[in-house]
Design an enzyme around this catalytic site. Structure first.
Site: not given
Ligand code: ADP
Length: 395
Positions: A207, A180, A383, A239, A7, A14, A282-283, A91, A333, A329
């Site tokens: 998400i 995705h 994926e 975004r 990827n 990756k 987000l955290r 990918r 979580n 992610g």
């Protein structure tokens, strides 16, 4: 059969080597800062210590070579020779309207990937470099391209078309593609199996830093939130998701910036980061909201609201929903995001089990109550495995 999954991002690569006899990961890793100072390879062989090396990687071909060396290294390798790799699965972001299903790489496939550079300016060039680097490093081995648009390409025309003059579709293939795709395909497919219902109506909320949501019946896409590019739809890390296109014109005129600059702002400086002013992660935003940062609170409310709105739209599009699935992610979580989304879905018959939601531990879990009309599920996306499975089908 061992499949190497690649990827490539603009400055990263990756990889995973998967033994398809039992779908186990033999090794995985990432090359970062390709083409910049301080390139690093982090290689994690199963059952052995991780190996990190800082080496110059001026381009992706050098990175591919280092990955192959690491895989066969006497100490931290997992195979004796690259001959053990049967095929490579890549990918690839975009193939326009030409390819939807995974396909063996040929000169024509590479041409199509190249022709779509302007549809995926960050990803497609890197994807092509990755393919060519593997062809060079492992001549004669089959390379398979798995397109991120594959899932969305099957959505009905009425969901795919923008209501703009039709000639732009004919001339430039301007339509909604969705991204995705490999994740939505994998997660919706696994959910259909889990529910044991071939025509299950499933909404998948992928998400992560990027975020998209899909509606599918029996694993076949009905609609998905990303469009011509990954910018449309949900609020993401950086975004904006959906905006009125007139916003672009207004800001460009007032700030004296170009459309390209404005798109860069919508892609990289908007979303959670733009609204909160705190972070794209987000955290960090949840933490700031906990410390009474008003903009962080607003960002979270808007983030959840957009997801809730799409779920309502997709339940309507399918005339019902059997399962709502959280993945990636944040989806896998974040206990509060799942809880806050489900809070607004009582009208659909969604009943979350708070304890089950809090006790998710990395595996697939049903987090709705036993009586819930709609199942709520956390299902880790994979994926790489999905790409490897598609690769096996073709070789
Ligand atoms: P990408 O789109 O880059 O593949 P991921 O799916 O890896 O993104 O998701 C990354 C995001 O997941 C991070 O930005 C972070 O906000 C979120 N995340 C990761 N772990 C947690 C956690 N424990 N709680 C809440 N959010 C998390």
């Amino acid at each position: 059969m061992k499949v190497l999954v690649i990827n490539c991002g603009s400055s990263s690569l990756k990889y995973q080597l998967i033994d398809m006899e039992n779908e186990s990961v033999l090794a995985k890793g990432i090359c970062e800062r390709i083409g910049a100072e301080g390139s690093v390879l982090t290689h994690k062989p199963a059952g052995k210590d991780k190996f990190v090396t800082e080496q110059p990687m001026p381009d992706h071909s050098v990175a591919v070579k280092l990955v192959i060396d690491a895989l066969q290294d006497p100490e931290h390798g997992v195979i004796e020779s690259a001959d053990e790799i049967t095929a490579i699965g890549h990918r690839v972001l975009h193939a326009g309207t030409v390819y939807s299903d995974a396909t063996l790489v040929t000169e024509d496939v590479k041409k199509v990937v190249r022709d779509c550079f302007d549809l995926g300016p960050l990803h497609n060039p890197a994807n092509l470099i990755g393919i060519e680097a593997c062809e060079k490093a492992m001549p004669g081995k089959p390379n398979v391209a798995v397109f991120d648009t594959a899932f969305g390409m099957n959505m009905p025309q009425k969901a795919a078309m923008y209501a703009i003059p039709y000639e732009y579709y004919e001339k430039y293939s301007i339509r909604r593609y969705g991204f995705h795709g490999t994740s939505h395909m994998f997660v919706s497919g696994e959910t259909v199996k889990l529910l044991g219902k071939d025509d299950a109506k499933v909404i998948v909320c992928h998400i992560g830093n990027g975020a998209s949501i899909s509606a599918s019946i029996g694993g076949k896409c009905v609609d998905t939130s990303m469009g011509l590019t990954p910018l449309e739809g949900l609020i993401m890390g950086t975004r904006s998701g959906d905006v009125d296109p007139a916003v672009l014109q207004f800001i460009c005129n007032h700030e004296h910036i170009s459309v390209d600059e404005m798109l860069n702002i919508l892609n990289k400086k908007s979303g959670l980061l733009g609204l909160s002013g705190v972070s794209s992660d987000l955290r960090d935003v949840v933490k700031a909201a906990g410390e009474e940062n008003e903009r962080a609170k607003l960002a979270l409310e808007a983030y959840v609201y957009r997801i809730v709105k799409y779920i309502g739209a997709y339940a309507a599009a399918m005339n019902g929903v059997d399962a709502i699935v959280f993945t990636a992610g944040v989806g896998e979580n974040s206990v509060p995001i799942r809880e806050n989304v489900c809070k607004s879905l009582g009208y659909l018959g969604v009943e979350l089990d708070k304890k089950k939601n809090e006790n998710v531990s990395g595996d697939t879990a049903i987090i709705s109550s036993d009586d819930s009309k709609v199942k709520v599920i956390v299902l880790p996306t994979n994926e790489e495995l999905a790409i490897a499975r598609e690769t096996v089908k073709l070789v």
